[in-house]
Design an enzyme around this catalytic site. Structure first.
Site, PDB file in Angstrom:
ATOM      1  N   LYS A  69       0.834  -1.198   0.000  1.00  0.00           N
ATOM      2  CA  LYS A  69       0.000   0.000   0.000  1.00  0.00           C
ATOM      3  C   LYS A  69       0.879   1.261   0.000  1.00  0.00           C
ATOM      4  O   LYS A  69       2.105   1.174   0.231  1.00  0.00           O
ATOM      5  CB  LYS A  69      -0.924  -0.050   1.222  1.00  0.00           C
ATOM      6  CG  LYS A  69      -1.936  -1.209   1.159  1.00  0.00           C
ATOM      7  CD  LYS A  69      -2.757  -1.288   2.437  1.00  0.00           C
ATOM      8  CE  LYS A  69      -3.800  -2.390   2.381  1.00  0.00           C
ATOM      9  NZ  LYS A  69      -4.572  -2.507   3.633  1.00  0.00           N
ATOM     10  N   TYR A 101     -12.074  -2.980  -3.403  1.00  0.00           N
ATOM     11  CA  TYR A 101     -12.609  -3.142  -2.042  1.00  0.00           C
ATOM     12  C   TYR A 101     -14.138  -3.182  -2.027  1.00  0.00           C
ATOM     13  O   TYR A 101     -14.746  -2.826  -1.022  1.00  0.00           O
ATOM     14  CB  TYR A 101     -12.096  -2.011  -1.144  1.00  0.00           C
ATOM     15  CG  TYR A 101     -10.682  -2.242  -0.622  1.00  0.00           C
ATOM     16  CD1 TYR A 101     -10.360  -3.358   0.153  1.00  0.00           C
ATOM     17  CD2 TYR A 101      -9.657  -1.339  -0.886  1.00  0.00           C
ATOM     18  CE1 TYR A 101      -9.078  -3.577   0.635  1.00  0.00           C
ATOM     19  CE2 TYR A 101      -8.360  -1.549  -0.393  1.00  0.00           C
ATOM     20  CZ  TYR A 101      -8.090  -2.676   0.364  1.00  0.00           C
ATOM     21  OH  TYR A 101      -6.810  -2.894   0.848  1.00  0.00           O
ATOM     22  N   GLU A 106      -8.911 -10.883  -7.851  1.00  0.00           N
ATOM     23  CA  GLU A 106      -8.025  -9.717  -7.744  1.00  0.00           C
ATOM     24  C   GLU A 106      -6.952  -9.727  -8.837  1.00  0.00           C
ATOM     25  O   GLU A 106      -6.631  -8.682  -9.406  1.00  0.00           O
ATOM     26  CB  GLU A 106      -7.384  -9.690  -6.350  1.00  0.00           C
ATOM     27  CG  GLU A 106      -8.406  -9.365  -5.267  1.00  0.00           C
ATOM     28  CD  GLU A 106      -7.914  -9.570  -3.834  1.00  0.00           C
ATOM     29  OE1 GLU A 106      -8.693  -9.270  -2.919  1.00  0.00           O
ATOM     30  OE2 GLU A 106      -6.763 -10.030  -3.631  1.00  0.00           O
ATOM     31  N   HIS A 150      -1.615  -5.472   1.518  1.00  0.00           N
ATOM     32  CA  HIS A 150      -2.845  -6.249   1.315  1.00  0.00           C
ATOM     33  C   HIS A 150      -2.465  -7.633   0.799  1.00  0.00           C
ATOM     34  O   HIS A 150      -1.528  -7.761   0.002  1.00  0.00           O
ATOM     35  CB  HIS A 150      -3.724  -5.563   0.255  1.00  0.00           C
ATOM     36  CG  HIS A 150      -4.743  -6.493  -0.359  1.00  0.00           C
ATOM     37  ND1 HIS A 150      -5.940  -6.764   0.239  1.00  0.00           N
ATOM     38  CD2 HIS A 150      -4.706  -7.250  -1.487  1.00  0.00           C
ATOM     39  CE1 HIS A 150      -6.607  -7.642  -0.508  1.00  0.00           C
ATOM     40  NE2 HIS A 150      -5.886  -7.948  -1.559  1.00  0.00           N
ATOM     41  N   ASN A 183      -1.778  -0.018   7.349  1.00  0.00           N
ATOM     42  CA  ASN A 183      -1.226  -1.341   7.677  1.00  0.00           C
ATOM     43  C   ASN A 183      -0.381  -1.956   6.565  1.00  0.00           C
ATOM     44  O   ASN A 183      -0.213  -3.167   6.476  1.00  0.00           O
ATOM     45  CB  ASN A 183      -2.324  -2.284   8.176  1.00  0.00           C
ATOM     46  CG  ASN A 183      -3.369  -2.586   7.137  1.00  0.00           C
ATOM     47  OD1 ASN A 183      -3.342  -2.011   6.034  1.00  0.00           O
ATOM     48  ND2 ASN A 183      -4.292  -3.476   7.443  1.00  0.00           N
TER      49      ASN A 183
END
Ligand code: RTP
Length: 148
Positions: free
Chosen positions: A9, A49, A126, A115, A112
């Protein structure tokens, strides 16, 4: 063999963790199948998402993952989806064990770092979304040193 979609990310990129993360997957014995560096649009983030649409953190999540470039990857190996999730650590860094990526490098759930696909089905979905032109077929010569 199983594939997983892994995305570093924007915070992971900005903090210079790309090499560390790729290295962890390589050292484990997983094989890199595809990689690209890009900044995604809001509509693309909403699609990625889509299962989380309606959650209170959804808008902030979309803003976060579109805020800078990300590294999108496909990794291959037996059990890479489940093992990859273990290597990432729990979604909330406070619950992530030391030794995991989030346990070692993150504090806040909204930053965080990484992913990873949560199932083989999600991985397929994905990978098709992020790599619509498909991925290069190749067989690593390391294969016989990693698998019986
Ligand atoms: P990811 O999809 O990013 O691998 O994360 P995950 O499966 O571990 O967690 P998920 O529930 O799918 O949530 C996706 C991402 O949304 C952010 N989040 N923020 N503020 C919050 O309470 C909250 N909860 C989730 C995190 O960036 C999480 O990774």
């Amino acid at each position: 063999m199983e594939l997983s979609f892994i995305m570093i990310k924007p915070d992971g990129v900005q903090r210079g963790l790309v090499g560390e993360i790729i290295s962890r997957f390589e050292r484990k014995g997983f094989i890199l199948k595809a990689l690209k560096f890009l900044q995604i649009e809001k509509s693309f983030a909403e699609k990625h998402y889509e299962d989380l649409a309606g959650k209170p953190f959804f808008d902030g999540l979309v803003e976060y993952v579109t805020s800078g470039p990300v590294v999108a990857m496909v990794w291959c190996g037996n059990g890479v989806v489940l093992t990859g999730r273990k290597m990432l650590g729990a979604t909330k860094p406070a619950d992530s064990a030391p030794g995991t990526i989030r346990g070692d490098f993150a504090v806040d759930v909204g930053r965080n770092v990484i992913h990873g696909s949560d199932s083989v089905e999600s991985a397929q979905k994905e990978i098709a979304l992020w790599f619509p032109d498909g991925i290069t077929e190749w067989r690593s010569s390391l294969h016989s040193w990693i698998y019986e």
